[in-house]
Design a protein around this motif. Structure first.
Motif, PDB file in Angstrom:
ATOM      1  N   HIS B  74       0.819  -1.216   0.000  1.00  9.94           N
ATOM      2  CA  HIS B  74       0.000   0.000   0.000  1.00  9.94           C
ATOM      3  C   HIS B  74       0.848   1.258   0.000  1.00  9.94           C
ATOM      4  CE1 HIS B  74      -3.259  -2.800   1.438  1.00  9.94           C
ATOM      5  NE2 HIS B  74      -3.835  -2.160   0.434  1.00  9.94           N
ATOM      6  N   TYR B  77       2.032   1.690  -3.474  1.00  5.81           N
ATOM      7  CA  TYR B  77       0.898   2.042  -4.329  1.00  5.81           C
ATOM      8  C   TYR B  77       0.522   3.521  -4.176  1.00  5.81           C
ATOM      9  CZ  TYR B  77      -3.842   2.388  -6.068  1.00  5.81           C
ATOM     10  OH  TYR B  77      -4.959   2.795  -6.739  1.00  5.81           O
ATOM     11  N   ASN B  92      -8.994  -0.907  -3.449  1.00  3.26           N
ATOM     12  CA  ASN B  92      -7.629  -1.422  -3.459  1.00  3.26           C
ATOM     13  C   ASN B  92      -7.031  -1.471  -2.056  1.00  3.26           C
ATOM     14  OD1 ASN B  92      -5.341  -2.299  -5.153  1.00  3.26           O
ATOM     15  ND2 ASN B  92      -4.340  -0.504  -4.254  1.00  3.26           N
ATOM     16  N   PRO B  96      -6.674  -5.564  -2.560  1.00  8.30           N
ATOM     17  CA  PRO B  96      -5.822  -5.056  -3.654  1.00  8.30           C
ATOM     18  C   PRO B  96      -6.123  -5.711  -5.008  1.00  8.30           C
ATOM     19  CG  PRO B  96      -4.520  -5.501  -1.719  1.00  8.30           C
ATOM     20  CD  PRO B  96      -5.894  -6.003  -1.415  1.00  8.30           C
ATOM     21  N   ARG B  98      -5.251  -7.227  -8.583  1.00 12.88           N
ATOM     22  CA  ARG B  98      -4.143  -8.057  -9.060  1.00 12.88           C
ATOM     23  C   ARG B  98      -3.174  -7.249  -9.917  1.00 12.88           C
ATOM     24  NH1 ARG B  98      -2.326 -13.056 -10.336  1.00 12.88           N
ATOM     25  NH2 ARG B  98      -2.111 -13.129 -12.592  1.00 12.88           N
ATOM     26  N   ILE B 101      -0.948  -5.276  -7.768  1.00  6.65           N
ATOM     27  CA  ILE B 101       0.011  -6.114  -7.044  1.00  6.65           C
ATOM     28  C   ILE B 101       1.177  -6.466  -7.961  1.00  6.65           C
ATOM     29  CG2 ILE B 101       0.376  -8.321  -5.889  1.00  6.65           C
ATOM     30  CD1 ILE B 101      -2.561  -8.216  -5.053  1.00  6.65           C
ATOM     31  N   LEU B 102       0.847  -6.842  -9.214  1.00  5.48           N
ATOM     32  CA  LEU B 102       1.907  -7.192 -10.151  1.00  5.48           C
ATOM     33  C   LEU B 102       2.822  -6.005 -10.407  1.00  5.48           C
ATOM     34  CD1 LEU B 102      -0.078  -9.433 -12.660  1.00  5.48           C
ATOM     35  CD2 LEU B 102       1.591 -10.133 -10.907  1.00  5.48           C
ATOM     36  N   THR B 105       4.919  -5.354  -7.347  1.00  6.19           N
ATOM     37  CA  THR B 105       5.877  -6.443  -7.203  1.00  6.19           C
ATOM     38  C   THR B 105       7.097  -6.211  -8.095  1.00  6.19           C
ATOM     39  OG1 THR B 105       4.014  -7.903  -6.869  1.00  6.19           O
ATOM     40  CG2 THR B 105       6.118  -8.947  -7.276  1.00  6.19           C
ATOM     41  N   ALA B 106       6.837  -5.746  -9.311  1.00 11.95           N
ATOM     42  CA  ALA B 106       7.940  -5.510 -10.263  1.00 11.95           C
ATOM     43  C   ALA B 106       8.910  -4.474  -9.705  1.00 11.95           C
ATOM     44  CB  ALA B 106       7.359  -5.038 -11.599  1.00 11.95           C
ATOM     45  N   GLU B 109      10.877  -5.931  -6.674  1.00 13.25           N
ATOM     46  CA  GLU B 109      11.871  -6.919  -7.074  1.00 13.25           C
ATOM     47  C   GLU B 109      13.199  -6.261  -7.425  1.00 13.25           C
ATOM     48  OE1 GLU B 109      10.475  -9.394 -10.262  1.00 13.25           O
ATOM     49  OE2 GLU B 109      10.882 -11.129  -8.975  1.00 13.25           O
ATOM     50  N   LEU B 114      11.017  -7.865  -2.388  1.00 17.23           N
ATOM     51  CA  LEU B 114       9.812  -8.633  -2.650  1.00 17.23           C
ATOM     52  C   LEU B 114       9.248  -9.376  -1.430  1.00 17.23           C
ATOM     53  CD1 LEU B 114       7.849  -9.032  -4.804  1.00 17.23           C
ATOM     54  CD2 LEU B 114       9.171 -10.958  -5.690  1.00 17.23           C
ATOM     55  N   LEU B 117       6.447  -7.733   0.802  1.00 21.92           N
ATOM     56  CA  LEU B 117       5.283  -7.122   0.148  1.00 21.92           C
ATOM     57  C   LEU B 117       4.131  -6.823   1.111  1.00 21.92           C
ATOM     58  CD1 LEU B 117       3.968  -6.234  -2.531  1.00 21.92           C
ATOM     59  CD2 LEU B 117       3.137  -8.571  -2.793  1.00 21.92           C
ATOM     60  N   TRP B 118       3.802  -7.775   1.984  1.00 22.83           N
ATOM     61  CA  TRP B 118       2.622  -7.579   2.860  1.00 22.83           C
ATOM     62  C   TRP B 118       2.989  -7.260   4.296  1.00 22.83           C
ATOM     63  CZ3 TRP B 118      -0.897  -6.402  -0.207  1.00 22.83           C
ATOM     64  CH2 TRP B 118      -1.032  -7.049  -1.452  1.00 22.83           C
TER      65      TRP B 118
END
Lengths: 284, 216, 506
Positions: B74, B77, B92, B96, B98, B101-102, B105-106, B109, B114, B117-118
């Protein structure tokens, strides 16, 4: 903090007035307070002149507070309803009902309904009020609760709590009138004196609310006095007060009570009320 | 974009002027490093620049501005909040998307973040928090980056990676930093601040150690 | 990477403990809404409401003299009651580590001040001491707990550094109090504002404070007078910080006991009789012995206590969630993060009105509007408590330092501000759980059949034996909810005394 505590304790003592020769009286708050003030302020003055001692009226917030003050000897004289009088005298030895209004020998209560309820006036209670909302006056009122509850129970064979969808207690007759007039409650119980007076004064929207039933007559309001006043204010004081009440002929004062005169009363006049209250379960 | 221009700009704090007056032009494509002792006025200069224009600018403030109770996802984001409707953002927040999230994530990474994330931001170490703020600015996008000590809590290789990512993604960067070596390698222009004024302003390849020593 | 992100998409807000707790509360409230009677029944409230609106907009100052005396009494009762409570509470804080003291205090504060007033009315009648004790006693019990918590949180290093044999009193004043002094004072001043409200509300049972006249004026439909009384009360509350100055407080405390009015003389025999007769269950009084007690008690429990407990819980749970919603909606009104300076001022005024108008009166007004159901009570409780929490977290939110380029508006609300404040919001809400339950008592007097309704009925029928048992049950229920709230707060690691951190001052 210490100084504060000393001042505080000292003050509590200062607050105890020398009260031996003041007759304090109260009344059940069955109506709007300003109306009570209008009535009992002058009444105090009248009694003071007639008895030749200082008389003070104390307003209270509930029927129970009136009874408690009488019982606790904070007031010695009170204008009670039938039920509150019975409750009060049961708790003070030798206390007496002194006088009642001529009208109090045969008092009655109206059931009133909002027009939207669609109930009809009649000689018996309209059974269609089952399932509607209903408001009494004070929880300890004779005319606003005890008597209507008694007759409603008789008519429906079960207590109002089961008959109606919701049962409220407005607090006094003036409020009952306003709540039914606004449709907040469909039906309510109000004593005839308040209804008649408000009607005469043009304070009732008769398109919105009407009388649908009238109870049989019953004894109601009375002046009650504690049993120990003779010891405190001098022998024969009780009779002196009774005399003063019966002799009252001031038209404006009587009118403020909506009574034509005061006549003698005695405890036994209220036996029927006591039995009714026991039956309804309001006294043990 | 057009150039960032400060014209006789100054900053007051409690009645006294702490910075300026300053004249400064930063052209598109420049990578500027702000150097100088702590308290010299680097952060103040950044906030003056931030006041100029806001639309295409991303910011990494010194206190990072993370919401500790929200997850790393978040927080990252949040760089793109203005690009979506309130309703979208609210959904969201609770569940969230998808797609988001992707995307997040990118970015994570790239910064080796990574696994977190949560994780709630409040549970991270100082270095991890700094990288979350960096990730947020990368996710935000735009032309200009203002950053105040974005790598102060990171070790060598990690700070290299972060500086690399920031200067690659943003065409124009203005970054306040302590590490002079890093500054010289990733910036095209070095601005030295001393006592609230610009004491040095040179292309980074022509700055000598002597010039820098004078600043500290 | 794809497989991990697949797993990751399963995440949602539910996994956060704070969110889960909130959802539980919300779900329970939904069940309660289904159980509760929230129907709107009124048919033609408009004539009355228009008159009410007129009165509130155009206050009638004809009875201003009486009102000012009542205001003086209200302030005096608050000062005397809260002052005495602070002294007593400090004393109790010393011995608060004893279990028995904790239990007694928990019991005392679980009973609403109105009930204390009704009990003391039997003891002392309409004497000022009835009102003073009705405030002082429960407040002292609250102070005892909070003071002891504040002292515990204080820095203990100074205590350890004192030379041996410094004495308990000296140690207390030199090493313990100074560290938490500001904290104590801010808590007492917060409590004083509560005391003002309690004092006003005591008028409903006959004390000579503002509530006395407010109740009559409202009951009589003298809405101009209602408006006037509310205006002077709200102005007094909103201006507290201007006239309650540290140096003046001592003067006020010394003077207050002299302005309580005289009332009626105390007859001491009443107190003895109350304890030895009135509260003894009727069957025992009549000599029926234990055999008679059984049916009496089961009757009381089955027909009054049980339905009363049910309604109390249903009302409390709905009002709790309503409080939360109002708080979350109202706090931006006073927050620097959302509105301008003038906007904040307007917001403050609105919140002061929301939290200072007694919930009893609010419920009464709404009763006219919606007719008799639980709805007016729910809304009144939610507005009153919601604006209090709204005020507290609104102030906290103003202190937040967001990054300079943070988004604005709704996005700022849901991402930047609410997540940061949610912990303390939930702490405040759980803290008010028990308070809301206690306040349902007051609404019982309006005819909502909570336990308070049955207590009031028993007192109106002069059956103090029943009243005492019902009050006892009420107290136990409050204690149970309070313990539950504490357990949840501990589980979620929320601070234990939220109000002490941010004193409530307009």
């Amino acid at each position: 903090m210490k100084a504060f505590l000393c001042a505080f304790v000292l003050n509590l003592f200062l607050l105890l007035p020398a009260s031996a020769q003041v007759l304090v009286f109260t009344a059940i708050p069955d109506e709007d307070e300003s109306k009570l003030q209008e009535r009992f302020g002058p009444m105090g003055e009248y009694l003071s002149k007639a008895l030749n001692i200082e008389v003070r009226y104390v307003p209270v917030k509930s029927y129970a507070a009136a009874v408690s003050a009488f019982r606790n000897d904070q007031v010695q004289l009170a204008w009670f309803g039938a039920l509150s009088g019975v409750q009060a005298r049961a708790r003070v030895p030798n206390s007496q009902a002194l006088a009642q209004g001529t009208e109090d020998q045969a008092f009655w209560t109206y059931l009133i309904a909002h027009k939207s309820a669609g109930l009809e006036a009649g000689d018996v209670i309209d059974e269609r009020m089952r399932g509607m909302t209903f408001t009494f006056g004070s929880k300890s009122s004779t005319s606003g609760r005890l008597i209507p509850e008694f007759y409603l129970t008789e008519r429906f064979g079960e207590s109002p709590n089961k008959v109606f969808e919701r049962v409220g207690y407005s607090g006094n007759h003036s409020r009952t009138l306003r709540l039914v007039e606004s449709g907040s409650y469909a039906v309510g119980a109000i004593n005839y004196v308040v209804w008649d007076r408000e009607l005469a004064a043009g304070n009732i929207d008769t398109d919105a609310v009407k009388i649908i039933w009238k109870t049989p007559a019953y004894p109601n309001y009375q002046w009650s006095i504690r049993g120990d006043v003779d010891a405190r204010f001098g022998a024969g004081f009780t009779e002196k007060v009774r005399g003063a009440l019966l002799a009252l002929d001031d038209k404006t004062l009587l009118k403020s009570f909506a009574r034509s005169a005061f006549i003698p009363a005695q405890n036994s006049d209220y036996e029927p009320i006591k039995r009714t209250a026991q039956e309804v379960g309001l006294i043990d | 974009m057009s150039a960032l221009i400060l014209d006789q700009a100054y900053a007051n704090f409690g009645g006294t002027t702490v910075l300026g007056p300053i004249d400064l032009i930063i052209k598109p494509g420049e990578h500027v490093a702000l150097v100088g002792r702590s308290g010299a006025g680097k952060s103040t200069l950044l906030s003056l620049l931030l006041d100029r224009r806001r639309r295409d600018m991303a910011l990494i403030p010194q206190n990072l501005g993370l919401v500790d109770t929200l997850s790393v996802f978040h927080n990252v984001y949040m760089g793109q909040l203005p690009m979506h409707s309130g309703a979208y953002n609210l959904i969201n927040l609770i569940r969230p998307f998808r797609r988001q999230i992707l995307a997040v994530t990118a970015v994570l990474e790239q910064l080796d973040m990574l696994p977190t994330l949560w994780t709630r931001a409040g549970e991270l170490s100082g270095g991890q928090r700094q990288r979350v703020a960096v990730a947020r600015s990368l996710f935000q996008g735009g032309d200009v980056l203002l950053a105040d000590e974005p790598v102060s809590a990171l070790d060598g290789p990690r700070s290299e990676a972060v500086m690399q990512a920031l200067t690659t993604q943003y065409t124009t960067t203005i970054i306040a930093m302590h590490d002079l070596d890093l500054a010289r390698r990733y910036a095209s222009r070095l601005i030295g601040i001393q006592n609230g004024t610009i004491a040095l302003d040179l292309p980074s390849h022509s700055v000598s150690s002597h010039d820098l020593d004078a600043l500290y | 990477m794809h497989s991990t992100s697949q797993d990751k998409t399963r995440w949602n807000a539910l996994s956060a403990p704070l969110v889960r707790t909130s959802l539980w509360l919300f779900g329970i409230a939904l069940i309660c809404v289904w159980l509760a009677d929230l129907q709107i029944r009124s048919v033609s409230p408009w004539a009355e409401l228009i008159r009410l609106g007129h009165g509130l907009i155009q206050p009638d100052f004809a009875t201003f003299d009486t009102a000012i005396v009542a205001l003086l009494r209200t302030v005096s009762f608050a000062f005397t009651g809260v002052g005495a409570a602070a002294v007593l509470g400090m004393g109790l804080a010393f011995i608060f580590h004893y279990r028995i003291v904790q239990a007694v205090c928990a019991f005392i504060r679980a009973i609403h001040e109105l009930f204390w007033a009704l009990i003391f009315l039997q003891f002392f009648g309409l004497h000022p001491i009835t009102g003073v004790l009705a405030i002082a006693l429960p407040y002292a019990a609250i102070f005892a707990r909070v003071f002891s918590e504040i002292l515990e949180e204080g820095d203990q290093r100074a205590v350890k550094a004192l030379p041996a044999g410094s004495g308990v009193i000296s140690t207390f004043w030199y090493a313990r109090v100074p560290d938490v002094w500001a904290h104590l004072i801010s808590y007492i001043s917060y409590r004083f504002e509560c005391g003002m409200r309690s004092s006003a509300v005591l008028g409903f049972v006959g004390m000579p404070t503002l509530g006395f006249y407010l109740e009559s004026a409202y009951g009589e439909g003298q809405y101009g007078e209602v408006g006037m009384l509310l205006v002077i009360f709200l102005v007094t509350i909103a201006s507290l910080r201007f006239w309650v100055r540290p140096k003046l407080v001592i003067l006020y405390l010394l003077a207050a006991p002299f302005f309580l009015g005289t009332g009626l003389p105390i007859v001491w025999g009443n107190a003895t009789r109350f304890i030895t007769e009135d509260i003894i269950p009727v069957p025992l009084r009549n000599g029926e012995g234990i055999a008679g007690l059984g049916p009496w008690l089961s009757d009381l429990l089955w027909y009054q206590a049980l339905p009363g407990i049910g309604t109390t819980i249903v009302l409390t749970q709905i009002a709790l969630v309503g409080t939360g919603i109002i708080a979350l909606l109202s706090f931006p009104l006073i927050s620097r993060q959302f509105v301008s300076r003038s906007g904040q001022l307007a917001g403050h005024s609105l919140l002061v009105i929301g939290r200072s108008v007694p919930e009893y009166l609010l419920a009464y007004i709404l009763l006219q509007l919606w007719g008799p159901s639980m709805l007016p009570a729910v809304v009144a409780l939610a507005i009153h408590n919601g604006t209090i929490i709204g005020h507290l977290i609104g102030r906290q939110s103003s202190e937040l330092k967001l990054r300079p380029d943070a988004v604005g508006g709704f996005n700022r609300y849901i991402y930047e501000v609410v997540p940061r404040l949610y912990r303390s919001f939930l702490a405040f809400l759980l803290y008010r759980w028990e308070i809301i339950m206690r306040e349902t008592a007051i609404l019982g007097i309006l005819g909502i059949t909570t336990l308070g309704f049955y207590v009031d009925s028993a007192i109106q029928e002069l059956r103090f034996d029943r009243a005492m048992i019902l009050i006892l049950i009420t107290a136990l229920l409050n204690i149970a909810v309070d313990s539950l709230a504490r357990a949840i707060r501990r589980q979620l690691q929320l601070r234990t005394t939220p109000t002490t951190q941010t004193p409530l001052q307009p």
